[in-house]
Design a protein around this motif. Structure first.
Motif, mmCIF file in Angstrom:
data_model
loop_
_atom_site.group_PDB
_atom_site.id
_atom_site.type_symbol
_atom_site.label_atom_id
_atom_site.label_comp_id
_atom_site.label_asym_id
_atom_site.label_seq_id
_atom_site.Cartn_x
_atom_site.Cartn_y
_atom_site.Cartn_z
ATOM 1 N N ILE A 96 0.860 -1.179 0.000
ATOM 2 C CA ILE A 96 0.000 0.000 0.000
ATOM 3 C C ILE A 96 0.895 1.226 0.000
ATOM 4 O O ILE A 96 1.708 1.404 0.902
ATOM 5 N N TRP A 97 0.737 2.072 -1.015
ATOM 6 C CA TRP A 97 1.574 3.254 -1.172
ATOM 7 C C TRP A 97 0.712 4.510 -1.111
ATOM 8 O O TRP A 97 -0.320 4.598 -1.776
ATOM 9 N N LEU A 98 1.152 5.488 -0.335
ATOM 10 C CA LEU A 98 0.486 6.785 -0.231
ATOM 11 C C LEU A 98 1.381 7.830 -0.888
ATOM 12 O O LEU A 98 2.535 8.002 -0.488
ATOM 13 N N ALA A 99 0.856 8.531 -1.904
ATOM 14 C CA ALA A 99 1.607 9.604 -2.543
ATOM 15 C C ALA A 99 1.757 10.752 -1.559
ATOM 16 O O ALA A 99 0.804 11.137 -0.883
ATOM 17 N N ALA A 100 2.962 11.300 -1.462
ATOM 18 C CA ALA A 100 3.257 12.345 -0.478
ATOM 19 C C ALA A 100 2.541 13.655 -0.785
ATOM 20 O O ALA A 100 2.025 14.307 0.116
ATOM 21 N N GLU A 101 2.505 14.034 -2.035
ATOM 22 C CA GLU A 101 1.908 15.327 -2.372
ATOM 23 C C GLU A 101 0.433 15.169 -2.724
ATOM 24 O O GLU A 101 -0.020 14.094 -3.121
#
Length: 137
Positions: free
Chosen positions: A18-23
């Motif tokens: 699971i990846w969350l984009a920082a911006e």
């Protein structure tokens, strides 16, 4: 109606990451533009089956993109009041990996940025029981 995978399904050993984009991401983005952002911002393959999270600028909207065998699936949640409380992201990082339990907490309204994870033993790949006994001695 398709629902999010259960924690049990997500916490399985070879399961999706699971990846969350920082911006923040423009919530007008659809399947193809989000897939492009997975490649350019997160640096992953959008066809991998992993889950990719994108938040709106004001934090009250969240999109999750994943590939499911023969096409993209896109979940979209808008909060009527409040914002999603996401984990802190180190400056300079383009994305952060989440655990399934963290995603569940975010979706359930728990502020994961204030949680403190206690250190846990994690066995290195290829180690055996004797290695653990030496560490414990």
């Amino acid at each position: 109606m398709i629902g999010l995978p259960s924690l049990r399904a997500l916490d399985g050993a070879p399961g999706p990451r699971i990846w969350l984009a920082a911006e923040a991401t423009d919530m007008r983005c659809g399947f193809d533009r989000l897939a492009q952002r997975v490649q350019s911002v997160i640096g992953e393959d959008p066809l991998s089956g992993h889950l990719f999270l994108f938040r709106s600028r004001n934090g009250n909207r969240l999109k999750i993109l994943t590939w499911d065998r023969d096409g993209y699936v896109l979940w979209y949640k808008r909060l009527e009041v409040g914002v999603f409380k996401l984990p802190r992201i180190t400056p300079g990082d383009s994305a952060v990996e989440l655990r399934a339990s963290e995603l569940a907490m975010v979706l359930d309204g728990i502020d994961v940025s204030k949680l403190k994870r206690v250190p846990r033993y994690e066995r290195a790949a290829g180690s055996n029981k004797n290695d653990l006994q030496r560490v414990m001695a």
